[in-house]
Design an enzyme around this catalytic site. Structure first.
Site, PDB file in Angstrom:
ATOM      1  N   LYS A 122       0.836  -1.198   0.000  1.00 49.54           N
ATOM      2  CA  LYS A 122       0.000   0.000   0.000  1.00 49.54           C
ATOM      3  C   LYS A 122       0.870   1.247   0.000  1.00 49.54           C
ATOM      4  O   LYS A 122       0.670   2.165  -0.810  1.00 49.54           O
ATOM      5  CB  LYS A 122      -0.925   0.016   1.218  1.00 49.54           C
ATOM      6  N   ASP A 141      -6.378   0.706   1.128  1.00 52.15           N
ATOM      7  CA  ASP A 141      -6.501   1.049   2.540  1.00 52.15           C
ATOM      8  C   ASP A 141      -7.878   0.605   3.025  1.00 52.15           C
ATOM      9  O   ASP A 141      -8.581  -0.143   2.339  1.00 52.15           O
ATOM     10  CB  ASP A 141      -6.274   2.545   2.770  1.00 52.15           C
TER      11      ASP A 141
END
Length: 212
Positions: A122, A141
């Site tokens: 991420k 997320d």
């Protein structure tokens, strides 16, 4: 309400119309600042991180500054970010890794970025797109995970598996922007506990509309 997954192209079209000016919510002025901010953003809000980074960026300007940081001083500066003991260790590890492995520069590939303490896929995706305009994947997320499940794009819960599903659906040239669009919608309409389905401009194509 529909039982089918939302049409990904139509979803993106509507999101882009609603959030035309969408940009990353974290404040930064360099790849290093963005990397530090994203590492800090784990399990907290971007607003909380933006409240601590001005002091952080004033005190620590280079990878070596982080590498040689006094951990107590660093923890004091980032305390409001939550989980500050571990995050301070990650920032120091980040600095050391950049100095020792990458000549003091933030690397520009996924394979290199994920070698940095506190930086998983991420983080790497966010830095690659927002600092360098490069795309290797889709940043997942909590907002992206939640809305992707509600829209029927995935049934997975693991971020890496969710990313793989999204990479098969989302047009490649939208991979960088897609998380920001989803995050904006998650903050404005599709809340975790009580999504505002009746007001949502996706409710006619979203398989979860009115079910909550």
């Amino acid at each position: 309400m529909t039982d089918k997954p939302a049409d990904i192209v139509e979803t993106i079209k509507r999101l882009k119309k609603a959030y035309a000016q969408t940009v990353i919510a974290l404040n930064f002025s360099s790849p290093l600042e963005l990397l530090a901010a994203v590492i800090l953003s784990a399990q907290t809000t971007d607003a909380a991180i933006n409240s601590v980074t001005p002091a952080l960026f004033t005190r620590y300007k280079t990878p070596r500054d982080y590498a040689e940081a006094d951990i107590t001083e660093l923890e004091t500066i980032i305390k409001r970010s939550g989980f500050y003991h571990n995050k301070a260790k990650s920032l120091i590890g980040m600095g050391r890794t950049l100095v020792e492995k990458f000549n003091g520069q933030v690397p520009q590939t996924m394979a290199e970025l994920i070698q940095i303490p506190g930086a998983a896929r991420k983080t790497a995706n966010i830095v690659l797109w927002n600092a360098f305009g490069k795309i290797e994947g889709i940043a997942v997320d909590t907002h992206v995970a939640r809305l992707s499940q509600r829209l029927g794009f995935t049934i997975q819960k693991d971020p890496v598996k969710i990313e793989k599903d999204l990479m098969q659906l989302v047009p490649h040239d939208e991979w960088g922007r897609f998380p920001h669009l989803i995050q904006n919608h998650g903050r404005a309409v599709c809340f975790a506990r009580k999504p505002r389905c009746a007001e949502c401009f996706l409710n006619d194509i979203c398989p979860s509309a009115f079910k909550v």
